[in-house]
Design a protein around this motif. Structure first.
Motif, PDB file in Angstrom:
ATOM      1  N   SER A 102       0.272   4.330  -2.988  1.00  0.00           N
ATOM      2  CA  SER A 102      -0.364   3.657  -4.122  1.00  0.00           C
ATOM      3  C   SER A 102      -0.305   2.139  -3.976  1.00  0.00           C
ATOM      4  O   SER A 102      -1.168   1.430  -4.497  1.00  0.00           O
ATOM      5  N   LEU A 103       0.721   1.625  -3.280  1.00  0.00           N
ATOM      6  CA  LEU A 103       0.762   0.192  -3.005  1.00  0.00           C
ATOM      7  C   LEU A 103      -0.313  -0.186  -1.995  1.00  0.00           C
ATOM      8  O   LEU A 103      -0.991  -1.207  -2.138  1.00  0.00           O
ATOM      9  N   LEU A 104      -0.483   0.644  -0.970  1.00  0.00           N
ATOM     10  CA  LEU A 104      -1.478   0.364   0.061  1.00  0.00           C
ATOM     11  C   LEU A 104      -2.883   0.281  -0.517  1.00  0.00           C
ATOM     12  O   LEU A 104      -3.686  -0.558  -0.104  1.00  0.00           O
ATOM     13  N   ASN A 105      -3.198   1.165  -1.480  1.00  0.00           N
ATOM     14  CA  ASN A 105      -4.569   1.206  -1.984  1.00  0.00           C
ATOM     15  C   ASN A 105      -4.729   0.634  -3.395  1.00  0.00           C
ATOM     16  O   ASN A 105      -5.758   0.816  -4.029  1.00  0.00           O
ATOM     17  N   HIS A 106      -3.711  -0.063  -3.887  1.00  0.00           N
ATOM     18  CA  HIS A 106      -3.788  -0.767  -5.176  1.00  0.00           C
ATOM     19  C   HIS A 106      -4.007   0.155  -6.372  1.00  0.00           C
ATOM     20  O   HIS A 106      -4.660  -0.217  -7.345  1.00  0.00           O
ATOM     21  N   THR A 107      -3.448   1.357  -6.308  1.00  0.00           N
ATOM     22  CA  THR A 107      -3.463   2.229  -7.482  1.00  0.00           C
ATOM     23  C   THR A 107      -2.063   2.381  -8.069  1.00  0.00           C
ATOM     24  O   THR A 107      -1.814   3.304  -8.847  1.00  0.00           O
ATOM     25  N   SER A 108      -1.146   1.497  -7.708  1.00  0.00           N
ATOM     26  CA  SER A 108       0.242   1.596  -8.174  1.00  0.00           C
ATOM     27  C   SER A 108       0.382   1.298  -9.663  1.00  0.00           C
ATOM     28  O   SER A 108       1.332   1.750 -10.305  1.00  0.00           O
ATOM     29  N   GLY A 109      -0.533   0.499 -10.210  1.00  0.00           N
ATOM     30  CA  GLY A 109      -0.396   0.058 -11.596  1.00  0.00           C
ATOM     31  C   GLY A 109       0.614  -1.057 -11.774  1.00  0.00           C
ATOM     32  O   GLY A 109       0.949  -1.417 -12.910  1.00  0.00           O
ATOM     33  N   LEU A 110       1.101  -1.638 -10.666  1.00  0.00           N
ATOM     34  CA  LEU A 110       2.063  -2.732 -10.758  1.00  0.00           C
ATOM     35  C   LEU A 110       1.340  -4.053 -11.022  1.00  0.00           C
ATOM     36  O   LEU A 110       0.183  -4.239 -10.635  1.00  0.00           O
ATOM     37  N   PRO A 111       2.015  -4.996 -11.669  1.00  0.00           N
ATOM     38  CA  PRO A 111       1.346  -6.234 -12.089  1.00  0.00           C
ATOM     39  C   PRO A 111       1.094  -7.186 -10.926  1.00  0.00           C
ATOM     40  O   PRO A 111       1.744  -7.117  -9.884  1.00  0.00           O
ATOM     41  N   GLU A 112       0.143  -8.072 -11.103  1.00  0.00           N
ATOM     42  CA  GLU A 112      -0.130  -9.175 -10.178  1.00  0.00           C
ATOM     43  C   GLU A 112       0.794 -10.325 -10.539  1.00  0.00           C
ATOM     44  O   GLU A 112       0.644 -10.935 -11.602  1.00  0.00           O
ATOM     45  N   TYR A 113       1.750 -10.623  -9.670  1.00  0.00           N
ATOM     46  CA  TYR A 113       2.726 -11.662 -10.016  1.00  0.00           C
ATOM     47  C   TYR A 113       2.067 -13.019 -10.196  1.00  0.00           C
ATOM     48  O   TYR A 113       2.542 -13.864 -10.972  1.00  0.00           O
ATOM     49  N   LEU A 114       0.933 -13.269  -9.519  1.00  0.00           N
ATOM     50  CA  LEU A 114       0.273 -14.568  -9.628  1.00  0.00           C
ATOM     51  C   LEU A 114      -0.337 -14.797 -11.005  1.00  0.00           C
ATOM     52  O   LEU A 114      -0.554 -15.937 -11.417  1.00  0.00           O
ATOM     53  N   ASP A 115      -0.616 -13.715 -11.717  1.00  0.00           N
ATOM     54  CA  ASP A 115      -1.186 -13.863 -13.055  1.00  0.00           C
ATOM     55  C   ASP A 115      -0.177 -14.421 -14.061  1.00  0.00           C
ATOM     56  O   ASP A 115      -0.541 -14.781 -15.176  1.00  0.00           O
ATOM     57  N   TYR A 116       1.074 -14.473 -13.658  1.00  0.00           N
ATOM     58  CA  TYR A 116       2.115 -14.956 -14.560  1.00  0.00           C
ATOM     59  C   TYR A 116       2.746 -16.235 -14.034  1.00  0.00           C
ATOM     60  O   TYR A 116       3.860 -16.585 -14.365  1.00  0.00           O
ATOM     61  N   SER A 117       2.002 -16.943 -13.185  1.00  0.00           N
ATOM     62  CA  SER A 117       2.506 -18.157 -12.551  1.00  0.00           C
ATOM     63  C   SER A 117       1.502 -19.282 -12.735  1.00  0.00           C
ATOM     64  O   SER A 117       0.304 -19.055 -12.874  1.00  0.00           O
ATOM     65  N   ASP A 118       1.994 -20.517 -12.714  1.00  0.00           N
ATOM     66  CA  ASP A 118       1.121 -21.686 -12.833  1.00  0.00           C
ATOM     67  C   ASP A 118       0.517 -22.094 -11.506  1.00  0.00           C
ATOM     68  O   ASP A 118      -0.322 -22.983 -11.446  1.00  0.00           O
ATOM     69  N   SER A 124       1.199  -8.316  -5.409  1.00  0.00           N
ATOM     70  CA  SER A 124       2.560  -7.792  -5.499  1.00  0.00           C
ATOM     71  C   SER A 124       2.725  -6.544  -4.642  1.00  0.00           C
ATOM     72  O   SER A 124       3.783  -6.327  -4.028  1.00  0.00           O
ATOM     73  N   ASN A 125       1.692  -5.695  -4.578  1.00  0.00           N
ATOM     74  CA  ASN A 125       1.782  -4.460  -3.798  1.00  0.00           C
ATOM     75  C   ASN A 125       2.113  -4.744  -2.345  1.00  0.00           C
ATOM     76  O   ASN A 125       2.965  -4.080  -1.739  1.00  0.00           O
ATOM     77  N   TYR A 126       1.444  -5.729  -1.754  1.00  0.00           N
ATOM     78  CA  TYR A 126       1.628  -5.980  -0.320  1.00  0.00           C
ATOM     79  C   TYR A 126       2.898  -6.779  -0.037  1.00  0.00           C
ATOM     80  O   TYR A 126       3.468  -6.665   1.047  1.00  0.00           O
ATOM     81  N   ILE A 127       3.359  -7.552  -0.986  1.00  0.00           N
ATOM     82  CA  ILE A 127       4.661  -8.187  -0.813  1.00  0.00           C
ATOM     83  C   ILE A 127       5.751  -7.120  -0.817  1.00  0.00           C
ATOM     84  O   ILE A 127       6.680  -7.153   0.014  1.00  0.00           O
ATOM     85  N   LEU A 128       5.653  -6.137  -1.709  1.00  0.00           N
ATOM     86  CA  LEU A 128       6.623  -5.044  -1.732  1.00  0.00           C
ATOM     87  C   LEU A 128       6.555  -4.226  -0.436  1.00  0.00           C
ATOM     88  O   LEU A 128       7.591  -3.796   0.089  1.00  0.00           O
ATOM     89  N   TYR A 134     -11.679   2.137  -1.898  1.00  0.00           N
ATOM     90  CA  TYR A 134     -10.723   1.198  -1.297  1.00  0.00           C
ATOM     91  C   TYR A 134      -9.706   2.021  -0.527  1.00  0.00           C
ATOM     92  O   TYR A 134      -9.205   3.037  -1.026  1.00  0.00           O
ATOM     93  N   GLY A 135      -9.407   1.589   0.696  1.00  0.00           N
ATOM     94  CA  GLY A 135      -8.446   2.283   1.533  1.00  0.00           C
ATOM     95  C   GLY A 135      -7.116   1.573   1.558  1.00  0.00           C
ATOM     96  O   GLY A 135      -6.490   1.357   0.521  1.00  0.00           O
ATOM     97  N   ALA A 136      -6.665   1.193   2.740  1.00  0.00           N
ATOM     98  CA  ALA A 136      -5.412   0.460   2.900  1.00  0.00           C
ATOM     99  C   ALA A 136      -5.742  -0.930   3.441  1.00  0.00           C
ATOM    100  O   ALA A 136      -5.821  -1.148   4.644  1.00  0.00           O
ATOM    101  N   GLY A 137      -6.022  -1.861   2.529  1.00  0.00           N
ATOM    102  CA  GLY A 137      -6.417  -3.204   2.927  1.00  0.00           C
ATOM    103  C   GLY A 137      -7.889  -3.328   3.244  1.00  0.00           C
ATOM    104  O   GLY A 137      -8.301  -4.324   3.867  1.00  0.00           O
ATOM    105  N   TRP A 138      -8.721  -2.351   2.812  1.00  0.00           N
ATOM    106  CA  TRP A 138     -10.150  -2.376   3.104  1.00  0.00           C
ATOM    107  C   TRP A 138     -10.951  -1.881   1.909  1.00  0.00           C
ATOM    108  O   TRP A 138     -10.638  -0.814   1.339  1.00  0.00           O
ATOM    109  N   PHE A 139     -12.009  -2.597   1.550  1.00  0.00           N
ATOM    110  CA  PHE A 139     -13.023  -2.069   0.657  1.00  0.00           C
ATOM    111  C   PHE A 139     -13.951  -1.179   1.483  1.00  0.00           C
ATOM    112  O   PHE A 139     -14.280  -1.503   2.632  1.00  0.00           O
TER     113      PHE A 139
END
Length: 387
Positions: A54-70, A103-107, A213-218
Motif C-alpha cells: 500500500s505504500l508502494l502504490n499510495h493506497t496506505s491512507g497515510l498523510p503527506e508530511y509536506l502538507d503540514y510543513s511551511d 511519506s510512503n516512500y520515505i517510510l 497506479y503501480g509502484a512509482g508509476w502512473f
C-alpha cells in the motif's frame, strides 16, 4: 549542457526506491503484504498496520508530511521525521482511497535500510551499479548544481546523501546518458535483479476498483497496450519519464527549470518520443465520437475549475477523501492551466475493471495535454490524472 550534465529527477525517480523494495521481496528478505510495523518499531499504532504494497502504490491512507510543513525540506533523520510526522493521523483506512504521499516512500526507505542493513541511498546506488548504469546518483539538487559548476569527475558521489536516513521519495540525479541507460534497463525488464519487475506496473486497488497506479508509476493504455509515466519537480528541477512497454521505447526528459508544474516538460517529453518513435504516444490519437457528452461536460467542469470549489457529489467516495485532504502540496484535484483549453476532445474510451476510463485531449497554444478520467458505473469521477 552535455551528456554529462547532471539533473535531479525529483519524484520521477521514486520508482528506484520501489525497485530496491521489490528486489528485497524477490530475495525473501521482506513481504509486500506484511505490515510496516513488522519492520519499523518506532511507528505510531495508527500507521503500523499498513502494508508495504500500500505504500508502494499510495493506497496506505497515510498523510503527506509536506502538507503540514511551511517548506519542502524533509527532516534529516528518521527520529526527526517520526517526531514531526508520526503524530499526524491517517487520512483514511488502507485501501479506502488512492492518495499520493511522499511519506510512503520515505517510510519505504526506512524499511529498505532496516532490512538491507545499509542506508537506502547505498542500496539504490548498489542497484544502479549492478545493472550497469553509471550516469545516475543518489544526490540532492545542490549536489547536482555543484557538480555541474565545478565539472566534477564522473565517479564523484554525494556521500552525504548516501548516508542520509530520510530518503527514497525522489533523491536521484541522472546525466542524459545515465537516463538513457536506465530507460534501457526498464524496457528490458532488468531494473529489478532476480525478477521481471512486473510488480512495478501492477495497478492498485481502492474501494474494490482498479487504480491506474503501480509502484512509482502512473499507468494508462494506448489502443490496449500499456503505458507508464511519472513526473517530478523540486527545487529548480523538472522531469518526466514515459514508457511505451509494448513498443520498447521511452523518454526521460530532464530540465533545470521548474516553473512549479510539470505540464511543459510533459509536452516536450511526448513530442520528443513521438518524433523518435511515431505512434508511441497519445499525440497520434484523433478525436472520436463522444457517446457520453454528459460525462465529458462533468469532467471538464469539475477538473478544470479555475478558482471554483469542487462539487463533491460528482466524485466517488475515494475521490472525495482526496478532495477533503487537500493541502499546500496536494491541491484539491484541479488541472486548470491558467486559461481554458482551445479544445477539450475525447480521444479514447474503454471499460476496465468495473470503471470507464476516458482520455481527453486538451489543446493549448503551443502544446497539447491529456487527461485520463475514470468514472464509476453511477457516473461519478473516481480517477483523474494528466499526461
Amino acid at each position: 549542457m552535455t551528456d554529462r550534465t547532471w539533473f535531479q529527477a525529483a519524484s520521477s525517480g521514486k520508482h528506484l526506491m520501489a525497485c530496491v523494495i521489490l528486489e528485497l521481496a524477490t530475495r525473501g528478505a521482506l513481504s509486500l503484504s506484511a505490515p510496516i510495523g513488522e519492520y519499523l518499531g518506532d511507528l505510531p499504532s495508527t500507521w503500523a498496520d499498513r502494508s508495504l504494497r500500500s505504500l508502494l502504490n499510495h493506497t496506505s491512507g497515510l498523510p503527506e508530511y509536506l502538507d503540514y510543513s511551511d517548506d519542502e525540506l524533509p527532516p534529516n533523520t528518521r527520529a526527526q521525521f517520526m517526531k514531526r510526522a508520526g503524530e499526524l493521523p491517517p487520512i483514511a483506512p488502507e485501501g479506502a482511497c488512492w492518495s499520493y504521499s511522499n511519506s510512503n516512500y520515505i517510510l519505504l526507505g526506512f524499511v529498505a535500510a532496516q532490512v538491507g542493513g545499509q542506508p537506502a541511498g547505498v542500496l539504490i546506488g548498489d542497484l544502479l551499479h549492478r545493472v550497469g548504469v553509471t550516469g545516475a546518483r543518489v544526490a540532492t539538487p545542490d549536489w547536482a548544481r555543484a557538480a555541474n559548476a565545478a565539472a566534477w569527475p564522473a565517479e564523484t558521489r554525494d556521500h552525504e546523501s548516501l548516508a542520509r536516513e530520510v530518503i527514497g521519495d525522489g533523491d536521484v540525479a541522472f546525466t542524459a546518458q545515465g537516463a538513457a541507460d536506465w530507460l534501457e534497463r526498464l524496457l528490458a525488464c532488468e531494473a529489478v535483479p532476480g525478477s521481471t519487475g512486473a510488480e512495478l506496473f501492477e495497478p492498485a486497488q481502492a474501494q474494490d476498483r482498479a487504480v491506474p497506479y503501480g509502484a512509482g508509476w502512473f499507468l494508462e493504455t494506448l489502443d490496449g497496450a500499456p503505458l507508464a509515466h511519472h513526473g517530478g519537480h523540486y527545487d529548480g528541477w523538472t522531469a518526466m519519464v514515459y514508457l511505451n512497454q509494448a513498443r520498447r521505447s521511452g523518454v526521460f526528459a530532464l530540465s533545470n527549470h521548474a516553473p512549479g508544474t510539470t505540464r511543459h516538460i510533459r509536452w516536450l517529453a511526448l513530442a520528443a518520443l513521438e518524433a523518435f518513435d511515431p505512434g508511441a504516444t497519445p499525440l497520434i490519437q484523433a478525436a472520436i465520437e463522444d457517446e457520453r457528452p454528459d460525462l465529458t461536460a462533468t469532467a471538464r467542469a469539475q477538473l478544470l475549475r479555475d478558482d471554483r470549489s469542487a462539487e463533491r457529489e460528482w466524485f466517488a467516495p475515494e475521490f472525495q477523501i482526496a478532495i477533503d485532504r487537500a493541502g499546500p502540496v496536494r491541491g484539491p484535484v484541479n488541472f486548470w492551466a491558467g486559461e481554458p483549453p482551445d479544445a477539450f476532445e475525447l480521444v479514447q474510451d474503454h471499460h476496465a475493471d468495473g470503471s470507464r476510463m476516458r482520455r481527453y485531449r486538451m489543446t493549448y497554444p503551443g502544446r497539447r495535454e491529456f487527461l485520463n478520467v475514470g468514472t464509476t458505473p453511477d457516473d461519478r469521477i473516481h480517477w483523474a490524472w494528466p499526461l
